[in-house]
Scaffold this active site. Structure first.
Site, PDB file in Angstrom:
ATOM      1  N   ARG A  81      -0.287  13.989   6.040  1.00 39.98           N
ATOM      2  CA  ARG A  81       0.291  13.780   7.443  1.00 39.98           C
ATOM      3  C   ARG A  81       0.518  15.439   8.020  1.00 39.98           C
ATOM      4  O   ARG A  81       1.241  16.268   6.949  1.00 39.98           O
ATOM      5  CB  ARG A  81       0.973  13.211   7.884  1.00 39.98           C
ATOM      6  CG  ARG A  81       2.335  13.267   6.650  1.00 39.98           C
ATOM      7  CD  ARG A  81       3.033  12.291   7.149  1.00 39.98           C
ATOM      8  NE  ARG A  81       4.423  12.013   6.160  1.00 39.98           N
ATOM      9  CZ  ARG A  81       4.070  11.819   4.600  1.00 39.98           C
ATOM     10  NH1 ARG A  81       3.086  11.361   4.060  1.00 39.98           N
ATOM     11  NH2 ARG A  81       5.199  12.509   3.866  1.00 39.98           N
ATOM     12  N   HIS A 135      -2.470   3.992  -2.817  1.00 36.47           N
ATOM     13  CA  HIS A 135      -1.965   4.111  -0.969  1.00 36.47           C
ATOM     14  C   HIS A 135      -1.968   5.360  -1.454  1.00 36.47           C
ATOM     15  O   HIS A 135      -1.502   6.519  -2.541  1.00 36.47           O
ATOM     16  CB  HIS A 135      -0.458   3.753  -1.411  1.00 36.47           C
ATOM     17  CG  HIS A 135       0.112   4.481  -0.142  1.00 36.47           C
ATOM     18  ND1 HIS A 135       1.339   5.142  -0.136  1.00 36.47           N
ATOM     19  CD2 HIS A 135       0.000   4.287   1.045  1.00 36.47           C
ATOM     20  CE1 HIS A 135       1.590   5.801   0.808  1.00 36.47           C
ATOM     21  NE2 HIS A 135       0.674   5.976   1.197  1.00 36.47           N
ATOM     22  N   SER A 146      -4.386   7.866   5.505  1.00 42.56           N
ATOM     23  CA  SER A 146      -3.649   7.147   4.759  1.00 42.56           C
ATOM     24  C   SER A 146      -4.591   6.381   4.918  1.00 42.56           C
ATOM     25  O   SER A 146      -5.233   5.155   5.916  1.00 42.56           O
ATOM     26  CB  SER A 146      -2.706   7.055   5.759  1.00 42.56           C
ATOM     27  OG  SER A 146      -2.633   6.261   6.378  1.00 42.56           O
TER      28      SER A 146
END
Lengths: 291, 291
Positions: free
Chosen positions: B99, B95, B81
Site C-alpha cells: 500500500r 497473505h 492485497s
C-alpha cells in the site's frame, strides 16, 4: 451467581436431551477463578456456554472503567455471562451478561453492568415481541428498571457499523449503574430478577422454533449470519475486548463465538425471500408496545 | 497494480482448474475505486481474493498514519492485497499486501507499507524455509530490502496475543518506508519485485501439498486453525481496522477471512501428533539461514 448458573444449565439441558454441559473450572493466582459450563453439538444447541467468574486484578482496562480516573486501578469483578447458538436456523441466538465491579480502596467505587439480547437469522415478529415484553415486565417490577432507556442503549450498542446493520432484535443493555449502599441491594435484586426472566423471555422461543424443518439454504444463511455475530464480537464488543485483555483463558472469553461459521460473497438473499426480509426486520422497533 | 493483479489471478487460476475469479469492480464518489477479484469453492482454493483499490479521502485513520500529526489529513492510497485459503489442510494460507499512501498537500508526505506471510495448519520445515528464502532473495536484490528487520517486524506483528501464539510462520512486514523522490522509485521497483516473488515463494508450496490425502480429523484441525486467523484479523489487524473504517464495502475488506471456520473446545491435539507439534513449529526461527 453460581446458583443461577446451575439453574440455567439445568433448564437448557432439559430442553436439549442430546446435550450436556461440561465443566471447565479455572483458578489463576493474581487473577481470579471461575467456571465455564459449555455444551457442544447438542440436539438443540450447537454451542452454548454459561460462565461465571470472579476476578481480582491490579489494572482495570479502560474499556471497562466508567471514567479515565478509574482506568488502571485495582478492582474486583463478579460476572455471569451466557451465549446460546442453536442447531436450527429458525432458533435465534441468545446472549446475556451481568457484571459487578468494585474498585478496591477506601472510597470504593462500584457499578453494575449487564443486559440481554437476541439474534435471529430469520425474523419473527411474535418472537421479538414476546422477548421484549418479558424483559420489560421484569424491568417494570424493579424500581431501578429502565426498559425504554436500556432498550435504546441496546439498539445502539449491538450495531455492526461496517455492515450498517443491527446484530439482532436487541433487548436491554446498561452499564455503570451505581449509587448508595441501598442501591446496591436493589441492583442485586434486579440482577436476580433478570436472570430468572431469561427462562420466560428466551426458552419459549426455542421451544416454538426448534422443530421447524429446514434445508441447506437455511443452514447456509444461518452460517453467514453467524459471520456477522463473530464480526461484532471480535471488532466491537467491549466484554470481549476486556476479556481478551484480562488474561482469562481465551477459550472461555470466546465461548460466545458460534460453532461453525461461513464467510462467502455468494450468500445473497433472493428478492422477496425470508432471508432478504431480515434486514428490514432488524431495525429498532417498539417491540414491547401494545398493538 | 492492476497488471500484477491480472497476472496473479491468471497464475492462481492455472493452479486451480476448478476455480475462476469473479470480478467485483466498485467506484464510490468521494472515496475511490477498485476491483476485488474473488474465487470461492475452487478445487484447490476454497476462498481467495486479489483486490486492488485507489482511495482518495479526507480523513486519514490514525491506525494508518505514521504519526499523530498526519491523522485526519486528506490522503490518497493505492493498494493491492491478496489472501488465499486452500481446500487441502496441508496447504498453508497466504497473505500479501502493498500500500502506497500520500498525504495530499504541498509538502506531501508519502510512504509505503506492505509484506507477505504464510499460515500453515501443519508445520513443514521445507515449506517455511523455501518461503523465507525466496522472500530473502527478493529483498537482497533491492538495496532498500531489509529482510532481517522486516522478518522480525512480521514475527512481532502476526502474533495472536490472547492465544500466546504466532499466526503463522511469518514472512516480511514493513510500514512507513519513505524518503526522497529517488527512494520512491526504488520502493516502486521493490514492490514490483516482491509481487513477482510471490509466485516463487508460495506457489511451489501449493503444488507440493495440494494432493496430500486427508480426512475429517485434518479438516477439523484446519477449521479450528482458521478460527485463529479470524481472531487475529478482526481483533488485531491494522489493515482490517483501517479498511472497515474507510467505508469500503465490508465484503471486500473481509475477503481475507477464511470460508468455513469452526470454534470448538473439543479440538485438542493428541500428545505427539502433527497437530500438537504445530505450536512449537510456530516460533520465530531463522528460516532463511543456512543449515
Amino acid at each position: 451467581m453460581t446458583g443461577h448458573q446451575r439453574r440455567l444449565v439445568a433448564e437448557f439441558e432439559d430442553l436439549d436431551p442430546g446435550g450436556r454441559f461440561a465443566r471447565h473450572p479455572w483458578r489463576s493466582p493474581g487473577l481470579g477463578h471461575g467456571e465455564a459450563r459449555t455444551l457442544e453439538d447438542g440436539g438443540v444447541f450447537e454451542r452454548a456456554a454459561v460462565n461465571v467468574s470472579v476476578l481480582r486484578s491490579r489494572d482495570l482496562h479502560p474499556v471497562a472503567a466508567p471514567g479515565p480516573e478509574l482506568a488502571g486501578r485495582e478492582y474486583s469483578a463478579a460476572s455471569i455471562s451466557m451465549v446460546l447458538h442453536a442447531v436450527n436456523p429458525y432458533v435465534p441466538s441468545f446472549h446475556a451478561n451481568f457484571r459487578y465491579f468494585e474498585v478496591s480502596d477506601a472510597d470504593g467505587e462500584w457499578w453494575l453492568g449487564g443486559g440481554m439480547d437476541m439474534t435471529p437469522s430469520y425474523g419473527f415478529e411474535t418472537d421479538a415481541e414476546s422477548f421484549h415484553k418479558a424483559i420489560k415486565r421484569c424491568c417494570d417490577e424493579h424500581e431501578i428498571g429502565a426498559y425504554q432507556e436500556w432498550k435504546k442503549n441496546c439498539d445502539e450498542y449491538f450495531y455492526v457499523k461496517h455492515r450498517g446493520e443491527m446484530r439482532g432484535v436487541g433487548g436491554v443493555f446498561f452499564d455503570h449503574l451505581t449509587g448508595s449502599g441501598a442501591d446496591r441491594t436493589a441492583l442485586a435484586a434486579f440482577t436476580g430478577g433478570a436472570l430468572t426472566a431469561i427462562s420466560e423471555a428466551y426458552l419459549p422461543i426455542v421451544r416454538r422454533r426448534m422443530g421447524t424443518p429446514y434445508g441447506d439454504a437455511q443452514r447456509n444463511w444461518q452460517l453467514a449470519r453467524r459471520g456477522r455475530y463473530v464480526e461484532f464480537n471480535l471488532v466491537y464488543d467491549i466484554g470481549t475486548t476486556f476479556g481478551l485483555n484480562t488474561g482469562v483463558d481465551a477459550d472461555n472469553v470466546l465461548a460466545s463465538l458460534p460453532p461453525v461459521v461461513r464467510w462467502s460473497r455468494g450468500v445473497v438473499p433472493e428478492p422477496g425471500s425470508a432471508e432478504e426480509r431480515l434486514s428490514s426486520f432488524l431495525q429498532p422497533r417498539d417491540w414491547a408496545g401494545d398493538r
